[in-house]
Design a protein around this motif. Structure first.
Motif, PDB file in Angstrom:
ATOM      1  N   SER A  90       0.827  -1.212   0.000  1.00 49.96           N
ATOM      2  CA  SER A  90       0.000   0.000   0.000  1.00 49.96           C
ATOM      3  C   SER A  90       0.858   1.257   0.000  1.00 49.96           C
ATOM      4  O   SER A  90       1.637   1.494   0.930  1.00 49.96           O
ATOM      5  CB  SER A  90      -0.920   0.014   1.221  1.00 49.96           C
ATOM      6  N   HIS A  92      -0.148   4.317   0.431  1.00 51.93           N
ATOM      7  CA  HIS A  92      -0.579   5.293   1.441  1.00 51.93           C
ATOM      8  C   HIS A  92      -0.040   4.982   2.826  1.00 51.93           C
ATOM      9  O   HIS A  92       0.009   5.855   3.688  1.00 51.93           O
ATOM     10  CB  HIS A  92      -2.101   5.389   1.482  1.00 51.93           C
ATOM     11  N   VAL A 109      -0.235   6.501   7.972  1.00 51.19           N
ATOM     12  CA  VAL A 109      -0.955   6.627   6.703  1.00 51.19           C
ATOM     13  C   VAL A 109      -0.989   8.094   6.291  1.00 51.19           C
ATOM     14  O   VAL A 109      -1.305   8.966   7.098  1.00 51.19           O
ATOM     15  CB  VAL A 109      -2.402   6.083   6.831  1.00 51.19           C
ATOM     16  N   ALA A 111      -2.590  10.846   3.476  1.00 49.31           N
ATOM     17  CA  ALA A 111      -3.693  11.047   2.530  1.00 49.31           C
ATOM     18  C   ALA A 111      -3.800  12.535   2.203  1.00 49.31           C
ATOM     19  O   ALA A 111      -3.182  13.370   2.861  1.00 49.31           O
ATOM     20  CB  ALA A 111      -5.005  10.541   3.116  1.00 49.31           C
ATOM     21  N   TYR A 117      -8.775  10.058   3.499  1.00 49.52           N
ATOM     22  CA  TYR A 117      -8.406   9.078   4.510  1.00 49.52           C
ATOM     23  C   TYR A 117      -9.599   8.192   4.851  1.00 49.52           C
ATOM     24  O   TYR A 117      -9.453   6.976   5.008  1.00 49.52           O
ATOM     25  CB  TYR A 117      -7.885   9.758   5.778  1.00 49.52           C
ATOM     26  N   ARG A 119     -12.018   7.286   2.906  1.00 47.48           N
ATOM     27  CA  ARG A 119     -12.159   6.304   1.826  1.00 47.48           C
ATOM     28  C   ARG A 119     -11.123   5.197   1.966  1.00 47.48           C
ATOM     29  O   ARG A 119     -11.436   4.008   1.831  1.00 47.48           O
ATOM     30  CB  ARG A 119     -12.044   6.975   0.454  1.00 47.48           C
ATOM     31  N   PHE A 120      -9.879   5.574   2.255  1.00 46.94           N
ATOM     32  CA  PHE A 120      -8.818   4.584   2.437  1.00 46.94           C
ATOM     33  C   PHE A 120      -9.138   3.672   3.626  1.00 46.94           C
ATOM     34  O   PHE A 120      -8.994   2.457   3.549  1.00 46.94           O
ATOM     35  CB  PHE A 120      -7.470   5.287   2.639  1.00 46.94           C
ATOM     36  N   GLU A 124      -9.818   0.069   2.314  1.00 49.69           N
ATOM     37  CA  GLU A 124      -8.603  -0.741   2.395  1.00 49.69           C
ATOM     38  C   GLU A 124      -8.308  -1.255   3.797  1.00 49.69           C
ATOM     39  O   GLU A 124      -8.110  -2.453   3.978  1.00 49.69           O
ATOM     40  CB  GLU A 124      -7.407   0.058   1.872  1.00 49.69           C
TER      41      GLU A 124
END
Length: 151
Positions: A90, A92, A109, A111, A117, A119-120, A124
């Motif tokens: 990943s 991110h 992380v 973003a 963030y 959405r991630f 994910e």
């Protein structure tokens, strides 16, 4: 074996990885040839594992940083290997450490902003294999980004 002169070379390069061998030699009190030899030896031994540019996240549209705490449902080799492979892949997730105790992992992380963030996180992080619990906190201010080692 790394001696005090090698440590001084490493300290200087941590602060300025683009420093020329000539400038480095002058700062550590060597001539260029022995300094260059020491530098190559440090690279060969793995003490210097690479060089890179430090990019300001905000300048490339990544102004949001979160720390994510992950607890796995089951801590066995297959689950950890699969989880770690997905984390490593990943873009991110810019930093990841496996911990003793709870939680099992801490991830950094990056973003663009809070909606990105979210959405991630939704798409994910919550879909990573073997995850029991995910929690995160927003970084308000990064006081020591990319600090060097205390050599």
């Amino acid at each position: 074996m790394i001696d005090e002169l090698d440590r001084e070379i490493l300290r200087r390069l941590q602060n300025d990885g683009r420093m020329s061998a000539t400038a480095l030699a002058a700062e550590v009190g060597l001539t260029v040839a022995p300094c260059h030899r020491r530098l190559k030896d440090l690279e060969r031994s793995g003490a210097i594992s690479g060089y890179r540019a430090v990019v300001d996240p905000a300048s490339v549209g990544l102004g949001f940083e979160a720390l994510v705490f992950v607890t796995l449902a089951k801590v066995d080799r297959a689950t950890m290997d699969q989880f770690e492979a997905r984390v490593t892949a990943s873009a991110h997730i810019t930093s990841a450490q496996r911990l003793f105790g709870d939680p099992d992992y801490i991830l950094k992380v990056m973003a663009e902003d809070l909606p990105a963030y979210q959405r991630f996180f939704d798409d994910e992080l919550t879909n990573l294999s073997g995850v029991q619990r995910v929690s995160s906190t927003i970084v308000m201010k990064n006081l020591k980004p990319g600090a060097g080692l205390p050599i």
